[in-house]
Design a protein around this motif. Structure first.
Motif, mmCIF file in Angstrom:
data_model
loop_
_atom_site.group_PDB
_atom_site.id
_atom_site.type_symbol
_atom_site.label_atom_id
_atom_site.label_comp_id
_atom_site.label_asym_id
_atom_site.label_seq_id
_atom_site.Cartn_x
_atom_site.Cartn_y
_atom_site.Cartn_z
ATOM 1 N N GLY A 116 0.801 -1.215 0.000
ATOM 2 C CA GLY A 116 0.000 0.000 0.000
ATOM 3 C C GLY A 116 0.831 1.260 0.000
ATOM 4 O O GLY A 116 0.456 2.270 -0.614
ATOM 5 N N VAL A 117 1.986 1.216 0.660
ATOM 6 C CA VAL A 117 2.812 2.412 0.773
ATOM 7 C C VAL A 117 3.359 2.846 -0.584
ATOM 8 O O VAL A 117 3.651 4.027 -0.792
ATOM 9 C CB VAL A 117 3.946 2.173 1.794
ATOM 10 N N PHE A 118 3.485 1.926 -1.525
ATOM 11 C CA PHE A 118 3.905 2.290 -2.881
ATOM 12 C C PHE A 118 2.882 3.255 -3.487
ATOM 13 O O PHE A 118 3.233 4.321 -4.014
ATOM 14 C CB PHE A 118 4.038 1.023 -3.729
ATOM 15 N N HIS A 119 1.617 2.908 -3.408
ATOM 16 C CA HIS A 119 0.568 3.730 -3.997
ATOM 17 C C HIS A 119 0.379 5.032 -3.227
ATOM 18 O O HIS A 119 0.180 6.106 -3.817
ATOM 19 C CB HIS A 119 -0.730 2.931 -4.059
ATOM 20 N N GLU A 120 0.455 4.961 -1.911
ATOM 21 C CA GLU A 120 0.341 6.177 -1.103
ATOM 22 C C GLU A 120 1.474 7.149 -1.428
ATOM 23 O O GLU A 120 1.259 8.368 -1.508
ATOM 24 C CB GLU A 120 0.366 5.803 0.371
ATOM 25 N N SER A 121 2.658 6.612 -1.629
ATOM 26 C CA SER A 121 3.819 7.461 -1.902
ATOM 27 C C SER A 121 3.726 8.093 -3.280
ATOM 28 O O SER A 121 4.035 9.284 -3.462
ATOM 29 C CB SER A 121 5.100 6.644 -1.778
ATOM 30 N N LEU A 122 3.323 7.316 -4.290
ATOM 31 C CA LEU A 122 3.149 7.886 -5.625
ATOM 32 C C LEU A 122 2.098 8.983 -5.607
ATOM 33 O O LEU A 122 2.272 10.039 -6.233
ATOM 34 C CB LEU A 122 2.759 6.794 -6.630
ATOM 35 N N ASN A 123 1.018 8.740 -4.889
ATOM 36 C CA ASN A 123 -0.062 9.727 -4.820
ATOM 37 C C ASN A 123 0.427 11.035 -4.196
ATOM 38 O O ASN A 123 0.194 12.126 -4.740
ATOM 39 C CB ASN A 123 -1.221 9.157 -4.007
ATOM 40 N N PHE A 124 1.101 10.940 -3.053
ATOM 41 C CA PHE A 124 1.544 12.144 -2.355
ATOM 42 C C PHE A 124 2.619 12.877 -3.157
ATOM 43 O O PHE A 124 2.597 14.113 -3.273
ATOM 44 C CB PHE A 124 2.070 11.780 -0.968
ATOM 45 N N ALA A 125 3.561 12.119 -3.728
ATOM 46 C CA ALA A 125 4.630 12.746 -4.509
ATOM 47 C C ALA A 125 4.076 13.452 -5.742
ATOM 48 O O ALA A 125 4.542 14.537 -6.120
ATOM 49 C CB ALA A 125 5.651 11.692 -4.926
ATOM 50 N N ALA A 126 3.072 12.835 -6.374
ATOM 51 C CA ALA A 126 2.457 13.464 -7.537
ATOM 52 C C ALA A 126 1.675 14.712 -7.126
ATOM 53 O O ALA A 126 1.743 15.760 -7.801
ATOM 54 C CB ALA A 126 1.528 12.468 -8.227
ATOM 55 N N LEU A 127 0.951 14.625 -6.021
ATOM 56 C CA LEU A 127 0.145 15.747 -5.543
ATOM 57 C C LEU A 127 1.008 16.969 -5.258
ATOM 58 O O LEU A 127 0.660 18.100 -5.617
ATOM 59 C CB LEU A 127 -0.611 15.330 -4.276
ATOM 60 N N LYS A 128 2.176 16.738 -4.637
ATOM 61 C CA LYS A 128 3.056 17.845 -4.227
ATOM 62 C C LYS A 128 4.157 18.136 -5.255
ATOM 63 O O LYS A 128 4.986 19.010 -5.029
ATOM 64 C CB LYS A 128 3.706 17.510 -2.880
ATOM 65 N N ARG A 129 4.137 17.382 -6.373
ATOM 66 C CA ARG A 129 5.154 17.559 -7.427
ATOM 67 C C ARG A 129 6.565 17.490 -6.840
ATOM 68 O O ARG A 129 7.407 18.360 -7.061
ATOM 69 C CB ARG A 129 4.940 18.879 -8.171
ATOM 70 N N LEU A 130 6.819 16.439 -6.097
ATOM 71 C CA LEU A 130 8.085 16.311 -5.379
ATOM 72 C C LEU A 130 9.200 15.809 -6.285
ATOM 73 O O LEU A 130 8.962 15.048 -7.233
ATOM 74 C CB LEU A 130 7.915 15.369 -4.183
ATOM 75 N N PRO A 131 10.452 16.190 -5.969
ATOM 76 C CA PRO A 131 11.604 15.783 -6.787
ATOM 77 C C PRO A 131 12.081 14.370 -6.440
ATOM 78 O O PRO A 131 13.113 14.173 -5.789
ATOM 79 C CB PRO A 131 12.665 16.833 -6.439
ATOM 80 N N VAL A 132 11.319 13.380 -6.871
ATOM 81 C CA VAL A 132 11.656 11.991 -6.555
ATOM 82 C C VAL A 132 11.487 11.136 -7.810
ATOM 83 O O VAL A 132 10.593 11.374 -8.629
ATOM 84 C CB VAL A 132 10.773 11.464 -5.394
ATOM 85 N N VAL A 133 12.360 10.167 -7.960
ATOM 86 C CA VAL A 133 12.290 9.205 -9.062
ATOM 87 C C VAL A 133 12.108 7.823 -8.455
ATOM 88 O O VAL A 133 12.900 7.391 -7.611
ATOM 89 C CB VAL A 133 13.568 9.233 -9.933
ATOM 90 N N PHE A 134 11.060 7.142 -8.872
ATOM 91 C CA PHE A 134 10.766 5.784 -8.406
ATOM 92 C C PHE A 134 11.329 4.800 -9.429
ATOM 93 O O PHE A 134 10.935 4.835 -10.602
ATOM 94 C CB PHE A 134 9.260 5.581 -8.255
#
Length: 326
Positions: free
Chosen positions: A152-170
């Motif tokens: 679940g944390v994979f999806h939660e993390s993608l959602n939050f990172a996308a929402l905040k436009r964070l500088p992260v590469v998965f």
């Protein structure tokens, strides 16, 4: 990384060779039983670590998994400090307390490695949030396996990172197995990159055994993150040659088909890129042989030095257990 840069392409080859020989040296000494830590080897997956980390600066953050030796080396970690850690010595990167699955090197942006499946994904997002709030140009990279995409944390993390436009590469190292469980028995389709669409971010399928393809895709993803345009999900198809844990192959135990392993070994990322550079005249057999000998000599010396390093004193058991603010 420009496609036409001979120097950059050679560096990708040398990093893959470095990671391969680092891990093969573990296979050579592990049977002596002096190295007590369990080891999860990335032999066969070197192109992903080399291709992604080629675009990272020293201050960028890296979060990896129980199979993270290659990522740490590609980010600049000293192989001696890793070997010493595996032998449980005080000169290891975690003073002999972390073993193979938990190396850290904060000065290189390697803040800690989690052996929990998917555990590095939210910490990478947290670090990216901190960078964003501080207006720092740092990028965070989260490496994980295909099994972590079921957490679940994979999806939660993608959602939050996308929402905040964070500088992260998965970066998913999609080797089609979670321990001994094949992807086909766990998910309705093998395309991890398709999950990105649900969060409105780019999802890219990459040949994880083609280091140049990885480097080009990762370069675009890192540049996008650094420019404030948000995260990217890279789905790198690859395969590990050794078993889930240890230096042996698990095909003899029926975990994976031998023919499948052999087919992937025929697509060795190191051999394929070496052959390409030889054909293009960017590399000579003599030059490769010289670099191999130099690499082996360095790693042999590092192993010997690590094995001779001191063990922690008994009272060290109580140090570095928790952080106390002054």
């Amino acid at each position: 990384m420009p496609k036409t840069s001979p120097a950059a392409r050679l560096e990708l080859l040398w990093m893959m060779l470095f990671i391969r020989r680092f891990e093969e040296k573990i296979c050579e000494v592990y049977g002596a039983q002096d190295m007590k830590t369990p080891v999860h080897l990335c032999i066969g997956q070197e192109a992903i670590a080399a291709g992604v980390c080629a675009h990272l600066e020293r201050e960028d953050y890296l979060f990896t998994t129980h199979r993270g030796h290659g990522h740490c080396l590609a980010k600049g970690m000293d192989p001696y400090r890793l070997y010493a850690e595996f032998y449980g010595r005080t000169e290891g990167c975690c003073y002999g307390k972390g073993g193979s699955m938990h190396p850290a090197e904060p000065s290189l942006g390697i803040l800690g490695t989690s052996a929990i499946v998917g555990g590095g994904i939210p910490t990478a997002v947290g670090a990216a949030l901190a960078s964003h709030l501080r207006d720092e140009p740092r990028v965070s990279v989260a490496f994980f396996g295909d099994g972590a995409s079921e957490e679940g944390v994979f999806h939660e993390s993608l959602n939050f990172a996308a929402l905040k436009r964070l500088p992260v590469v998965f970066v998913c190292e999609n080797n089609a197995y979670a321990a001994g469980s094949p992807l086909s028995s766990r998910q309705p389709h093998p395309e991890i990159w398709r999950h990105a669409a649900g969060y409105g971010i780019p999802g890219v399928a990459v040949d994880g055994n083609d280091v140049q393809a990885v480097a080009e895709s990762a370069g675009a993803a890192v540049a996008r993150a650094r420019a404030g345009q948000g995260p990217t999900l890279l789905d790198c198809k690859t395969y590990i040659w050794k078993g889930h844990v240890g230096p042996d192959c698990d095909c003899a135990r029926g975990v994976r088909p031998l023919a499948e392993l052999q087919a992937w070994q025929a697509r060795c990322p190191l051999a394929a890129f070496r052959a390409r550079l030889l054909d293009e005249g960017l590399l000579t057999e003599a030059g490769y042989a010289a670099r191999l000998a130099e690499t082996d000599a360095r790693l042999d010396a590092d192993i010997a030095r690590a094995k001779a390093a001191p063990f922690p004193e008994p009272d060290a058991l109580y140090t570095d257990v928790y952080h106390q603010r002054s």
